[in-house]
Design an enzyme around this catalytic site. Sequence first.
Site, PDB file in Angstrom:
ATOM      1  CG  HIS A  73      -0.690   4.777  -2.666  1.00  9.88           C
ATOM      2  ND1 HIS A  73      -0.795   5.743  -3.647  1.00  9.88           N
ATOM      3  CD2 HIS A  73       0.053   5.337  -1.695  1.00  9.88           C
ATOM      4  CE1 HIS A  73      -0.151   6.836  -3.269  1.00  9.88           C
ATOM      5  NE2 HIS A  73       0.383   6.608  -2.074  1.00  9.88           N
ATOM      6  CG  ASP A  75       3.879   6.802  -0.750  1.00 11.33           C
ATOM      7  OD1 ASP A  75       3.982   7.621  -1.672  1.00 11.33           O
ATOM      8  OD2 ASP A  75       2.835   6.632  -0.101  1.00 11.33           O
ATOM      9  CD  GLU A 178      -0.072  10.039  -2.593  1.00 14.58           C
ATOM     10  OE1 GLU A 178      -0.849   9.843  -1.650  1.00 14.58           O
ATOM     11  OE2 GLU A 178       1.139   9.715  -2.556  1.00 14.58           O
ATOM     12  CG  HIS A 205      -1.122  14.549  -1.228  1.00 11.65           C
ATOM     13  ND1 HIS A 205      -0.498  15.049  -0.106  1.00 11.65           N
ATOM     14  CD2 HIS A 205      -1.066  13.202  -1.116  1.00 11.65           C
ATOM     15  CE1 HIS A 205      -0.077  14.044   0.653  1.00 11.65           C
ATOM     16  NE2 HIS A 205      -0.412  12.914   0.067  1.00 11.65           N
ATOM     17  CG  HIS A 251      -4.901  12.109  -0.479  1.00 13.66           C
ATOM     18  ND1 HIS A 251      -4.425  12.600   0.710  1.00 13.66           N
ATOM     19  CD2 HIS A 251      -4.142  11.020  -0.755  1.00 13.66           C
ATOM     20  CE1 HIS A 251      -3.424  11.847   1.130  1.00 13.66           C
ATOM     21  NE2 HIS A 251      -3.242  10.874   0.272  1.00 13.66           N
ATOM     22  CG  HIS A 272      -3.701   5.608  -0.642  1.00  8.85           C
ATOM     23  ND1 HIS A 272      -3.852   6.213  -1.855  1.00  8.85           N
ATOM     24  CD2 HIS A 272      -3.037   6.522   0.128  1.00  8.85           C
ATOM     25  CE1 HIS A 272      -3.320   7.424  -1.835  1.00  8.85           C
ATOM     26  NE2 HIS A 272      -2.831   7.634  -0.630  1.00  8.85           N
ATOM     27  CG  ASP A 341      -0.508   5.107   2.310  1.00  2.22           C
ATOM     28  OD1 ASP A 341       0.430   5.430   1.554  1.00  2.22           O
ATOM     29  OD2 ASP A 341      -1.197   5.933   2.922  1.00  2.22           O
TER      30      ASP A 341
END
Length: 447
Positions: A73, A75, A178, A205, A251, A272, A341
């Site tokens: 993961h 971003d 995600e 999420h 999540h 993650h 992450d």
Amino acid sequence: MPGEASESELRGPVQVPDGWSGQAHSSSRQRVPRDSAMWTGWWLWPLVAVCTADQFRDNAVRLMQSTPVIDGHNDLPWQLLKRFNNQLQDPRANLTSLNGTHTNIPKLKAGFVGAQFWSAYTPCDTQNKDSVKRTLEQIDVIQRMCQLYPETFLCVTDSAGIQQAFQEGKVASLVGVEGGHSIDSSLGVLRALYHLGMRYLTLTHSCNTPWADNWLVDTGEDEAQSQGLSSFGQSVVKEMNRLGVIIDLAHVSVATMEAALQLSKAPVIFSHSSAYSVCRHRRNVPDHVLQLVKQTGSLVMVNFYNDYVSCKAEANLSQVADHLDYIKKVAGAGAVGFGGDYDGVSRLPSGLEDVSKYPDLVAELLRRQWTEEEVRGALAENLLRVFKAVEQASDHKQAPGEEPIPLGQLEASCRTNYGYSGAPSLHLQPGTLLASLVTLLLSLCLL
């Protein structure tokens, strides 16, 4: 910490005098003054430690040259949206010189990152609004990264593609969506995203979808709506299995974890997340779920966010290794991976400040006596095994799922009802129907 010494500093083994045993021989006592012997011990053992640390890092680099890390993961696409509105031609967005992010091309190379699930993330406030549009734009920017930097990135959609990228010395680039709100409660959208390259979907999420509960349910900040997975949520999991999309349980609530692990025909991942028993944060995975991870051959890719590592604002590399150790102990070495992450969090551990630091973490595992086989598993082989199992469980000859989510389970804002009925009010829940009638009566009274 491993790797802190300069590579130019004393890389070979220390030359220890013959007969050294940690204590002076009687003849040594006669030749060497006591103060001199004490001084020698004072500087020699730190020197041994430094050189040993360098050896662990050297071994980490050697391993990663043949088995680079697959990170679950990252971003960076979200940073490209926030900072440049996805305009990759902006000189400031040049990934070879990008500043102020955890990730750029030189850092990826220094960290021996060989495959990356890039997050196609759109926030929860897009739910019932423009989540699908936003998700499409984030998938597009990932694909354009591959087009703009073909010497570095290779967009792939299967496990064989990852191995091809390894052979070519490129970063295999995959799409992870995600948040289940990105499919807008539609199996058709799920299939469309699959055809655009999505290879994992995080079921929630930090918000419930109409069909799955998120982790904030376990903190009491949200109320459970689906008690894990609703009937339609189960259809989503089954359709992901049919397509060959990896189910990601980062999540989600514990009830959603349990339901998905029990229902899925293929292993799942936590892209993650970390170990709850090491840091009691609800985003982490509790022990009984780690047992299910072990039973199903699934994977926990450890998150580096300080709050999930130490449950404090500060953390360090050693504490991340504690999570890796714990998951290995409870669920087995095959259940461990990395999901840093990066570029999605505001605080990172000392020693893991950006993606270039992966060799230091691998060196720490070697220092903790992980075998080379276990390290290679955590780096890449565990994820490749899960991915291949997901591909083998897929069945595109099987008829696609078609049952829509009940209209009454959807919020009406910014949404049309085409396809449900020419008289959609017949499908409204009783409370919704009553509210509509009250509104109508009030309107008539005002005429």
